[in-house]
Design a protein around this motif. Structure first.
Motif, PDB file in Angstrom:
ATOM      1  N   LEU A 208       0.813  -1.203   0.106  1.00 50.13           N
ATOM      2  CA  LEU A 208      -0.018  -0.197  -0.105  1.00 50.13           C
ATOM      3  C   LEU A 208       0.771   1.304   0.116  1.00 50.13           C
ATOM      4  CD1 LEU A 208      -2.926   1.359   0.194  1.00 50.13           C
ATOM      5  CD2 LEU A 208      -2.427   1.392   2.681  1.00 50.13           C
ATOM      6  N   ALA A 209       1.733   1.212   0.979  1.00 53.88           N
ATOM      7  CA  ALA A 209       2.672   2.583   0.919  1.00 53.88           C
ATOM      8  C   ALA A 209       3.608   2.707  -0.289  1.00 53.88           C
ATOM      9  CB  ALA A 209       3.611   2.467   2.369  1.00 53.88           C
ATOM     10  N   GLY A 210       3.865   1.692  -0.828  1.00 51.05           N
ATOM     11  CA  GLY A 210       4.678   1.749  -2.100  1.00 51.05           C
ATOM     12  C   GLY A 210       3.870   2.183  -3.252  1.00 51.05           C
ATOM     13  N   THR A 211       2.558   1.626  -3.379  1.00 47.89           N
ATOM     14  CA  THR A 211       1.876   2.158  -4.514  1.00 47.89           C
ATOM     15  C   THR A 211       1.367   3.588  -4.281  1.00 47.89           C
ATOM     16  OG1 THR A 211       0.623  -0.254  -4.522  1.00 47.89           O
ATOM     17  CG2 THR A 211      -0.641   1.859  -5.297  1.00 47.89           C
ATOM     18  N   VAL A 212       0.961   4.028  -3.015  1.00 45.57           N
ATOM     19  CA  VAL A 212       0.730   5.510  -2.837  1.00 45.57           C
ATOM     20  C   VAL A 212       1.931   6.463  -3.063  1.00 45.57           C
ATOM     21  CG1 VAL A 212      -0.278   6.842  -1.041  1.00 45.57           C
ATOM     22  CG2 VAL A 212      -1.325   4.738  -1.256  1.00 45.57           C
TER      23      VAL A 212
ATOM     24  N   ALA B   5       3.771   9.885   5.213  1.00 39.24           N
ATOM     25  CA  ALA B   5       3.303   8.857   5.831  1.00 39.24           C
ATOM     26  C   ALA B   5       3.688   7.769   5.060  1.00 39.24           C
ATOM     27  CB  ALA B   5       1.787   8.831   5.774  1.00 39.24           C
ATOM     28  N   CYS B   6       3.897   7.795   3.923  1.00 41.88           N
ATOM     29  CA  CYS B   6       4.314   6.528   3.175  1.00 41.88           C
ATOM     30  C   CYS B   6       5.731   6.084   3.382  1.00 41.88           C
ATOM     31  CB  CYS B   6       4.674   6.865   1.378  1.00 41.88           C
ATOM     32  SG  CYS B   6       2.703   6.947   0.856  1.00 41.88           S
ATOM     33  N   ALA B   7       6.498   7.055   3.594  1.00 41.49           N
ATOM     34  CA  ALA B   7       8.055   6.757   4.048  1.00 41.49           C
ATOM     35  C   ALA B   7       7.971   6.016   5.486  1.00 41.49           C
ATOM     36  CB  ALA B   7       8.823   8.082   4.112  1.00 41.49           C
ATOM     37  N   ILE B   8       6.912   6.814   6.412  1.00 39.53           N
ATOM     38  CA  ILE B   8       6.885   5.805   7.731  1.00 39.53           C
ATOM     39  C   ILE B   8       6.395   4.340   7.530  1.00 39.53           C
ATOM     40  CG2 ILE B   8       5.807   6.197   9.768  1.00 39.53           C
ATOM     41  CD1 ILE B   8       5.956   9.102   9.525  1.00 39.53           C
ATOM     42  N   GLY B   9       5.457   4.248   6.577  1.00 35.44           N
ATOM     43  CA  GLY B   9       4.695   3.122   6.359  1.00 35.44           C
ATOM     44  C   GLY B   9       5.825   2.104   5.918  1.00 35.44           C
ATOM     45  N   ILE B  10       6.580   2.542   4.844  1.00 34.01           N
ATOM     46  CA  ILE B  10       7.680   1.378   4.251  1.00 34.01           C
ATOM     47  C   ILE B  10       8.754   1.346   5.188  1.00 34.01           C
ATOM     48  CG2 ILE B  10       9.545   1.260   2.492  1.00 34.01           C
ATOM     49  CD1 ILE B  10       7.406   3.388   0.757  1.00 34.01           C
ATOM     50  N   HIS B  11       9.021   2.378   6.001  1.00 35.42           N
ATOM     51  CA  HIS B  11      10.038   1.907   7.079  1.00 35.42           C
ATOM     52  C   HIS B  11       9.638   0.979   8.158  1.00 35.42           C
ATOM     53  CE1 HIS B  11      13.191   2.361  10.242  1.00 35.42           C
ATOM     54  NE2 HIS B  11      11.994   2.863  11.185  1.00 35.42           N
TER      55      HIS B  11
ATOM     56  N   PHE C  40       2.076   5.379  11.535  1.00 34.72           N
ATOM     57  CA  PHE C  40       1.416   5.074  10.146  1.00 34.72           C
ATOM     58  C   PHE C  40       0.023   4.940  10.260  1.00 34.72           C
ATOM     59  CE2 PHE C  40      -0.210   2.929   6.408  1.00 34.72           C
ATOM     60  CZ  PHE C  40       0.062   3.665   5.370  1.00 34.72           C
ATOM     61  N   ARG C  41      -0.619   4.293  11.296  1.00 29.47           N
ATOM     62  CA  ARG C  41      -1.926   4.002  11.557  1.00 29.47           C
ATOM     63  C   ARG C  41      -2.732   5.124  11.585  1.00 29.47           C
ATOM     64  NH1 ARG C  41      -3.280   0.119  16.430  1.00 29.47           N
ATOM     65  NH2 ARG C  41      -2.364   1.827  17.648  1.00 29.47           N
ATOM     66  N   TRP C  42      -2.234   6.216  12.318  1.00 25.39           N
ATOM     67  CA  TRP C  42      -2.933   7.434  12.134  1.00 25.39           C
ATOM     68  C   TRP C  42      -2.517   8.421  11.153  1.00 25.39           C
ATOM     69  CZ3 TRP C  42      -0.788  12.083  12.937  1.00 25.39           C
ATOM     70  CH2 TRP C  42       0.520  12.482  13.546  1.00 25.39           C
TER      71      TRP C  42
ATOM     72  N   PHE D  87      -7.546   4.533  -0.041  1.00 27.81           N
ATOM     73  CA  PHE D  87      -6.244   4.407   0.411  1.00 27.81           C
ATOM     74  C   PHE D  87      -6.204   4.619   1.738  1.00 27.81           C
ATOM     75  CE2 PHE D  87      -3.863   6.043  -3.831  1.00 27.81           C
ATOM     76  CZ  PHE D  87      -3.894   4.661  -4.341  1.00 27.81           C
ATOM     77  N   ALA D  88      -7.110   5.730   2.273  1.00 30.83           N
ATOM     78  CA  ALA D  88      -7.400   5.868   3.640  1.00 30.83           C
ATOM     79  C   ALA D  88      -7.902   4.915   4.340  1.00 30.83           C
ATOM     80  CB  ALA D  88      -8.096   7.122   4.071  1.00 30.83           C
ATOM     81  N   ILE D  89      -8.768   4.227   3.879  1.00 28.75           N
ATOM     82  CA  ILE D  89      -9.464   3.083   4.676  1.00 28.75           C
ATOM     83  C   ILE D  89      -8.362   1.895   4.877  1.00 28.75           C
ATOM     84  CG2 ILE D  89     -11.320   1.525   4.674  1.00 28.75           C
ATOM     85  CD1 ILE D  89     -13.193   3.624   3.377  1.00 28.75           C
ATOM     86  N   SER D  90      -7.895   1.624   3.641  1.00 26.32           N
ATOM     87  CA  SER D  90      -6.647   0.408   3.500  1.00 26.32           C
ATOM     88  C   SER D  90      -5.777   0.600   4.313  1.00 26.32           C
ATOM     89  CB  SER D  90      -6.316   0.340   2.104  1.00 26.32           C
ATOM     90  OG  SER D  90      -7.301  -0.122   1.314  1.00 26.32           O
ATOM     91  N   ALA D  91      -5.106   2.026   4.623  1.00 21.62           N
ATOM     92  CA  ALA D  91      -4.004   2.347   5.359  1.00 21.62           C
ATOM     93  C   ALA D  91      -4.232   1.816   6.823  1.00 21.62           C
ATOM     94  CB  ALA D  91      -3.714   3.735   5.440  1.00 21.62           C
ATOM     95  N   ARG D  92      -5.365   2.151   7.505  1.00 27.71           N
ATOM     96  CA  ARG D  92      -5.858   1.863   8.832  1.00 27.71           C
ATOM     97  C   ARG D  92      -5.613   0.293   8.912  1.00 27.71           C
ATOM     98  NH1 ARG D  92      -6.127   4.351  13.691  1.00 27.71           N
ATOM     99  NH2 ARG D  92      -7.340   2.981  15.027  1.00 27.71           N
ATOM    100  N   ARG D  93      -6.253  -0.388   8.032  1.00 25.11           N
ATOM    101  CA  ARG D  93      -6.641  -1.897   8.006  1.00 25.11           C
ATOM    102  C   ARG D  93      -5.182  -2.479   8.001  1.00 25.11           C
ATOM    103  NH1 ARG D  93      -6.235  -4.936   4.151  1.00 25.11           N
ATOM    104  NH2 ARG D  93      -7.003  -7.166   4.141  1.00 25.11           N
ATOM    105  N   VAL D  94      -4.501  -2.100   7.084  1.00 30.57           N
ATOM    106  CA  VAL D  94      -3.209  -2.852   7.047  1.00 30.57           C
ATOM    107  C   VAL D  94      -2.115  -2.439   8.115  1.00 30.57           C
ATOM    108  CG1 VAL D  94      -3.329  -3.161   4.407  1.00 30.57           C
ATOM    109  CG2 VAL D  94      -1.950  -1.040   5.243  1.00 30.57           C
TER     110      VAL D  94
END
Length: 178
Positions: A62-66, A98-104, A117-119, A159-166
């Motif tokens: 998700l973070a890579g795609t976004v 947010a993507c950078a934090i999620g990928i990390h 990343f969850r928030w 993307f927003a809904i998926s971010a919380r879920r993943v």
């Protein structure tokens, strides 16, 4: 000779881009759809080959795609700043953070980054979606612009809904690993 510049200005006023004759909104709509779908497929293939567990892999995908989508439209927004203020320069930058934090969080297995990343992921992606919604309210013509903005609202809301879920899945997985 003066007729040509007037013709180009008349075409712009009607919402037609002189290069290619496409109505305004068609080109960014095609880019948004192609980069989202192609980016997800490409990132999924790369992450699928990695050794990341399922939740972290979903977060990385998700973070890579976004990241791909946000980077392209952030540059586009920066170019638009030469003519007028574009809120996308701010909202896409937040999404990239947010993507950078999620990928990390996914790559390093960092619970702290995944919690952040969850928030931040859902919040920043929702802000991009709201920015597209603002575009619908402000730009009504040509009809292709509200269509582009509507698709943008939908994609970024997903993307927003998926971010919380993943992020929740990755956090549960990281808690089990401790």
């Amino acid at each position: 000779a003066p007729a040509f510049p007037r013709l180009c200005l008349a075409r712009r006023r009607r919402g037609v881009v002189p290069m290619g004759g496409l109505p305004a909104g068609v080109r960014p709509l095609c880019v948004l759809i192609a980069v989202t779908a192609g980016g997800w497929g490409g990132v999924r293939m790369c992450v699928g080959c990695s050794l990341m567990p399922d939740g972290r892999g979903q977060l990385a995908t998700l973070a890579g795609t976004v990241t791909l989508v946000a980077a392209i439209f952030w540059v586009w927004a920066l170019v638009n700043l030469r003519r007028q203020f574009d809120l996308g320069a701010v909202t896409f930058a937040l999404a990239l953070l947010a993507c950078a934090i999620g990928i990390h969080g996914a790559r390093a297995g960092s619970s702290k980054a995944a919690r952040c990343f969850r928030w931040l992921g859902p919040l920043s992606y929702a802000l991009v979606s709201l920015n597209y919604a603002l575009g619908i309210a402000v730009v009504q013509e040509p009809v292709t612009m509200p269509i582009y903005f509507g698709v943008g609202v939908a994609i970024w809301a997903v993307f927003a809904i998926s971010a919380r879920r993943v992020a929740n899945i990755a956090l549960a997985e990281l808690a089990l690993a401790c």
